[in-house]
Design a protein around this motif. Structure first.
Motif, PDB file in Angstrom:
ATOM      1  N   THR A   2      45.243  10.552  24.768  1.00 54.93           N
ATOM      2  CA  THR A   2      44.838  11.944  24.592  1.00 54.93           C
ATOM      3  C   THR A   2      44.745  12.864  23.454  1.00 54.93           C
ATOM      4  O   THR A   2      45.336  11.730  22.182  1.00 54.93           O
ATOM      5  CB  THR A   2      46.012  12.801  25.351  1.00 54.93           C
ATOM      6  OG1 THR A   2      47.360  12.491  24.817  1.00 54.93           O
ATOM      7  CG2 THR A   2      46.420  12.369  26.986  1.00 54.93           C
ATOM      8  N   ASN A   3      44.202  13.817  23.086  1.00 61.09           N
ATOM      9  CA  ASN A   3      44.077  14.490  21.898  1.00 61.09           C
ATOM     10  C   ASN A   3      44.509  15.893  22.157  1.00 61.09           C
ATOM     11  O   ASN A   3      43.497  16.910  22.404  1.00 61.09           O
ATOM     12  CB  ASN A   3      42.602  14.260  21.386  1.00 61.09           C
ATOM     13  CG  ASN A   3      42.750  14.902  20.005  1.00 61.09           C
ATOM     14  OD1 ASN A   3      43.729  15.067  19.276  1.00 61.09           O
ATOM     15  ND2 ASN A   3      41.360  15.261  19.438  1.00 61.09           N
ATOM     16  N   ASP A  18      43.993  18.798  26.356  1.00 58.24           N
ATOM     17  CA  ASP A  18      43.308  17.550  26.012  1.00 58.24           C
ATOM     18  C   ASP A  18      41.801  17.654  25.664  1.00 58.24           C
ATOM     19  O   ASP A  18      41.082  18.171  26.766  1.00 58.24           O
ATOM     20  CB  ASP A  18      43.698  16.481  26.926  1.00 58.24           C
ATOM     21  CG  ASP A  18      42.951  15.181  26.434  1.00 58.24           C
ATOM     22  OD1 ASP A  18      42.554  14.885  25.236  1.00 58.24           O
ATOM     23  OD2 ASP A  18      43.079  14.193  27.339  1.00 58.24           O
ATOM     24  N   ILE A  19      41.324  17.777  24.332  1.00 59.01           N
ATOM     25  CA  ILE A  19      40.015  17.998  24.139  1.00 59.01           C
ATOM     26  C   ILE A  19      39.363  16.659  23.623  1.00 59.01           C
ATOM     27  O   ILE A  19      38.003  16.751  23.467  1.00 59.01           O
ATOM     28  CB  ILE A  19      39.934  19.097  22.875  1.00 59.01           C
ATOM     29  CG1 ILE A  19      40.685  18.271  21.496  1.00 59.01           C
ATOM     30  CG2 ILE A  19      40.680  20.158  22.938  1.00 59.01           C
ATOM     31  CD1 ILE A  19      40.388  18.761  20.220  1.00 59.01           C
ATOM     32  N   GLY A  20      39.686  15.477  24.061  1.00 60.03           N
ATOM     33  CA  GLY A  20      39.159  14.699  23.811  1.00 60.03           C
ATOM     34  C   GLY A  20      38.973  13.606  22.387  1.00 60.03           C
ATOM     35  O   GLY A  20      39.444  14.602  21.470  1.00 60.03           O
ATOM     36  N   GLU A  21      38.532  12.691  22.376  1.00 59.19           N
ATOM     37  CA  GLU A  21      38.558  12.158  20.777  1.00 59.19           C
ATOM     38  C   GLU A  21      37.340  12.752  20.039  1.00 59.19           C
ATOM     39  O   GLU A  21      36.415  13.111  20.678  1.00 59.19           O
ATOM     40  CB  GLU A  21      38.215  10.603  20.882  1.00 59.19           C
ATOM     41  CG  GLU A  21      39.570   9.825  21.146  1.00 59.19           C
ATOM     42  CD  GLU A  21      40.518  10.131  20.128  1.00 59.19           C
ATOM     43  OE1 GLU A  21      40.480   9.871  19.060  1.00 59.19           O
ATOM     44  OE2 GLU A  21      41.801  10.627  20.724  1.00 59.19           O
ATOM     45  N   PRO A  22      37.644  13.099  18.758  1.00 65.96           N
ATOM     46  CA  PRO A  22      36.431  13.830  18.053  1.00 65.96           C
ATOM     47  C   PRO A  22      35.253  12.666  17.896  1.00 65.96           C
ATOM     48  O   PRO A  22      35.602  11.442  17.772  1.00 65.96           O
ATOM     49  CB  PRO A  22      37.269  14.181  16.607  1.00 65.96           C
ATOM     50  CG  PRO A  22      38.352  13.307  16.609  1.00 65.96           C
ATOM     51  CD  PRO A  22      38.786  12.851  17.975  1.00 65.96           C
ATOM     52  N   THR A  23      34.181  13.162  17.634  1.00 72.11           N
ATOM     53  CA  THR A  23      33.086  12.597  17.577  1.00 72.11           C
ATOM     54  C   THR A  23      32.298  12.914  16.115  1.00 72.11           C
ATOM     55  O   THR A  23      31.553  13.931  16.187  1.00 72.11           O
ATOM     56  CB  THR A  23      31.917  12.371  18.684  1.00 72.11           C
ATOM     57  OG1 THR A  23      31.801  13.832  18.798  1.00 72.11           O
ATOM     58  CG2 THR A  23      32.458  11.973  19.845  1.00 72.11           C
ATOM     59  N   PRO A  24      32.667  12.230  15.019  1.00 76.32           N
ATOM     60  CA  PRO A  24      32.318  12.924  13.805  1.00 76.32           C
ATOM     61  C   PRO A  24      30.745  12.680  13.383  1.00 76.32           C
ATOM     62  O   PRO A  24      30.286  11.493  13.859  1.00 76.32           O
ATOM     63  CB  PRO A  24      33.074  12.130  12.640  1.00 76.32           C
ATOM     64  CG  PRO A  24      33.443  10.842  13.399  1.00 76.32           C
ATOM     65  CD  PRO A  24      33.617  11.300  15.010  1.00 76.32           C
ATOM     66  N   VAL A  33      46.114  15.145  12.042  1.00 74.61           N
ATOM     67  CA  VAL A  33      46.786  16.602  11.365  1.00 74.61           C
ATOM     68  C   VAL A  33      48.289  16.342  11.628  1.00 74.61           C
ATOM     69  O   VAL A  33      48.916  15.944  12.389  1.00 74.61           O
ATOM     70  CB  VAL A  33      46.389  17.885  12.501  1.00 74.61           C
ATOM     71  CG1 VAL A  33      46.949  18.872  11.925  1.00 74.61           C
ATOM     72  CG2 VAL A  33      44.802  18.048  12.504  1.00 74.61           C
ATOM     73  N   ALA A  34      48.827  16.559  10.562  1.00 74.67           N
ATOM     74  CA  ALA A  34      50.507  16.646  10.500  1.00 74.67           C
ATOM     75  C   ALA A  34      50.962  17.994  10.598  1.00 74.67           C
ATOM     76  O   ALA A  34      51.622  18.033  11.470  1.00 74.67           O
ATOM     77  CB  ALA A  34      50.712  16.241   8.780  1.00 74.67           C
ATOM     78  N   PHE A  35      50.572  19.104   9.912  1.00 80.26           N
ATOM     79  CA  PHE A  35      51.027  20.290  10.095  1.00 80.26           C
ATOM     80  C   PHE A  35      49.999  21.385  10.151  1.00 80.26           C
ATOM     81  O   PHE A  35      49.071  21.130   9.463  1.00 80.26           O
ATOM     82  CB  PHE A  35      51.967  20.870   9.106  1.00 80.26           C
ATOM     83  CG  PHE A  35      53.089  19.800   8.731  1.00 80.26           C
ATOM     84  CD1 PHE A  35      54.382  19.845   9.732  1.00 80.26           C
ATOM     85  CD2 PHE A  35      53.208  18.813   8.023  1.00 80.26           C
ATOM     86  CE1 PHE A  35      55.284  19.164   9.670  1.00 80.26           C
ATOM     87  CE2 PHE A  35      54.499  17.939   7.761  1.00 80.26           C
ATOM     88  CZ  PHE A  35      55.452  18.286   8.781  1.00 80.26           C
ATOM     89  N   GLY A  36      50.074  22.500  10.911  1.00 78.75           N
ATOM     90  CA  GLY A  36      49.297  23.700  10.820  1.00 78.75           C
ATOM     91  C   GLY A  36      49.979  24.798  10.932  1.00 78.75           C
ATOM     92  O   GLY A  36      51.023  25.069  11.750  1.00 78.75           O
ATOM     93  N   GLY A  37      49.489  25.648   9.948  1.00 81.96           N
ATOM     94  CA  GLY A  37      50.375  27.059   9.763  1.00 81.96           C
ATOM     95  C   GLY A  37      49.667  28.021  10.583  1.00 81.96           C
ATOM     96  O   GLY A  37      48.628  28.117  10.886  1.00 81.96           O
ATOM     97  N   GLY A 126      38.893  25.195  15.750  1.00 80.36           N
ATOM     98  CA  GLY A 126      39.863  24.933  14.535  1.00 80.36           C
ATOM     99  C   GLY A 126      40.423  23.852  14.339  1.00 80.36           C
ATOM    100  O   GLY A 126      40.041  22.722  15.203  1.00 80.36           O
ATOM    101  N   GLY A 127      41.522  23.392  13.890  1.00 76.38           N
ATOM    102  CA  GLY A 127      42.519  22.146  13.546  1.00 76.38           C
ATOM    103  C   GLY A 127      43.608  22.154  14.269  1.00 76.38           C
ATOM    104  O   GLY A 127      44.355  21.007  13.777  1.00 76.38           O
ATOM    105  N   PHE A 128      44.102  23.001  15.413  1.00 77.18           N
ATOM    106  CA  PHE A 128      45.463  22.636  15.684  1.00 77.18           C
ATOM    107  C   PHE A 128      45.124  21.706  17.013  1.00 77.18           C
ATOM    108  O   PHE A 128      45.205  22.002  18.027  1.00 77.18           O
ATOM    109  CB  PHE A 128      45.664  24.159  16.364  1.00 77.18           C
ATOM    110  CG  PHE A 128      46.756  24.850  15.522  1.00 77.18           C
ATOM    111  CD1 PHE A 128      46.602  24.577  14.024  1.00 77.18           C
ATOM    112  CD2 PHE A 128      47.020  26.169  15.713  1.00 77.18           C
ATOM    113  CE1 PHE A 128      47.288  25.551  13.222  1.00 77.18           C
ATOM    114  CE2 PHE A 128      47.400  27.134  14.772  1.00 77.18           C
ATOM    115  CZ  PHE A 128      47.626  26.562  13.546  1.00 77.18           C
ATOM    116  N   ALA A 129      45.013  20.529  16.547  1.00 79.74           N
ATOM    117  CA  ALA A 129      44.876  19.460  17.402  1.00 79.74           C
ATOM    118  C   ALA A 129      45.302  18.146  16.483  1.00 79.74           C
ATOM    119  O   ALA A 129      45.490  18.089  15.517  1.00 79.74           O
ATOM    120  CB  ALA A 129      43.500  19.000  17.714  1.00 79.74           C
ATOM    121  N   GLU A 130      45.754  16.936  17.718  1.00 86.12           N
ATOM    122  CA  GLU A 130      46.316  15.659  16.754  1.00 86.12           C
ATOM    123  C   GLU A 130      45.411  15.162  15.977  1.00 86.12           C
ATOM    124  O   GLU A 130      45.771  14.865  14.877  1.00 86.12           O
ATOM    125  CB  GLU A 130      46.574  14.896  17.917  1.00 86.12           C
ATOM    126  CG  GLU A 130      47.758  15.292  18.667  1.00 86.12           C
ATOM    127  CD  GLU A 130      48.077  14.332  20.042  1.00 86.12           C
ATOM    128  OE1 GLU A 130      48.926  13.474  19.748  1.00 86.12           O
ATOM    129  OE2 GLU A 130      47.594  14.301  20.963  1.00 86.12           O
TER     130      GLU A 130
END
Length: 345
Positions: A2-3, A18-24, A33-37, A126-130
């Motif tokens: 999961t992501n 769960d947004i699925g794995e990113p496809t770059p 991602v470690a931390f998100g403010g 945005g980037g609030f994801a694993e």
């Protein structure tokens, strides 16, 4: 695998999806991602379904204040290698083909996108994801001595850095900061870093005032209008984004001084004591996001010259995002709140 991501679906509707794995794409790296403010705009999407003129029209992964570790480098060879800890610069500047803008100020490009923004459709996720795929040009390797937890402050610190520098040199000058939320506290830190002779900070609440005092600022209750009017500050940073805050900023400024309007006011007409601004020959200047300051901010965070200890008051697991957002929305109990996504633990 999961992501999990923090997704705003509508006002009051914040979910862990769960947004699925990113496809770059070829020029994108995958970042764990470690931390998100949690920013004020994130709170607005959660509470109101909109941040200013940016209205939710589809589910939006929130988050633009990010630190993490590259787990897959960009296929085209650009950007940092796998294993590199990074901070994220969330802006992609775009022109609209009609509106002129200064090329050396990409933050003013009229059709720009920003991570975690509903300004455009499709929204800019945005980037609030694993794990997220991000353009390699957004990724800034962390200097030695800068940890991922502190690095999550880089984006808001760059906003504050830009605002202070919009006033010109503050070295040897008296600087007042109206509103001591996270951005205001970072403005205090930047003003001191840049050599201000004295920094005075205001707020309604005891916690932000105590944090500003810990940054070396003299503090005032925001309701003490007489004391604020007697500051005669050379530079005033208005970071509350409120009508009373803007009035206080004008009243706090010395004749011939500068007021930097950093806090975003509501759209439309806003009341302001312009007669005072005119008769004092004040310079009123806007400040929006930031431009080329990001690397300098990272360096100052790394060497400790930009002193930010204590501004990050809460780190909460991303699976408890709703509780984290509620904490972040209460300025009497929190300053900067960050979500922890697990990378770098």
């Amino acid at each position: 695998m999961t992501n999990s991501a923090v997704v705003a679906h509508a006002a009051g509707d914040l979910r862990i999806d769960d947004i699925g794995e990113p496809t770059p794409d070829a020029d994108e790296a995958v970042v764990a991602v470690a931390f998100g403010g949690v920013c004020g705009s994130d709170l607005h999407y959660w509470r109101h379904g909109a941040a200013g003129a940016s209205i939710l029209r589809e589910p939006l992964v929130l988050g633009h204040e990010l630190s993490g570790i590259v787990v897959r480098a960009a296929a085209d060879g650009s950007g940092p290698a796998a294993g590199t800890p990074v901070a994220v610069h969330p802006l992609t500047p775009h022109g609209d083909g009609v509106t002129p803008w200064p090329a050396d100020r990409p933050n003013l490009a009229p059709a720009s996108t920003y991570l975690g923004s509903a300004m455009h459709l499709p929204h800019t996720q945005g980037g609030f994801a694993e794990r997220v795929a991000l353009p390699s040009r957004m990724l800034f390797p962390l200097p030695a001595g800068l940890d991922l937890r502190t690095a999550v402050l880089a984006e808001p610190a760059a906003v504050a850095w830009h605002a202070v520098e919009r006033a010109g040199s503050v070295a040897g000058r008296r600087v007042a900061v109206i509103g001591s939320g996270p951005i205001g506290l970072l403005a205090v830190a930047v003003a001191r870093h840049h050599g201000a002779a004295e920094v005075i900070a205001t707020d309604l609440h005891e916690l932000p005032r105590s944090l500003a005092s810990a940054r070396g600022a003299r503090v005032l209750d925001a309701r003490d209008e007489e004391a604020i009017a007697g500051l005669h500050a050379d530079v005033v940073i208005e970071s509350s984004g409120t009508v009373p805050g803007l009035g206080a900023a004008v009243s706090a400024a010395a004749r011939g001084g500068t007021v930097v309007m950093l806090g975003l006011q509501a759209a439309g007409t806003v009341a302001a004591p312009l007669a005072t601004a005119i008769t004092r020959e004040l310079t009123l200047t806007g400040s929006f996001r930031f431009a080329a300051e990001f690397a300098a901010v990272l360096a100052a965070l790394a060497d400790g010259s930009l002193e930010v200890d204590g501004i990050l008051t809460h780190v909460v697991s991303a699976v408890q995002a709703a509780e984290a957002f509620a904490t972040a929305a209460d300025a009497s109990v929190s300053s900067k709140v960050a979500l922890a996504f697990g990378a770098g633990d």
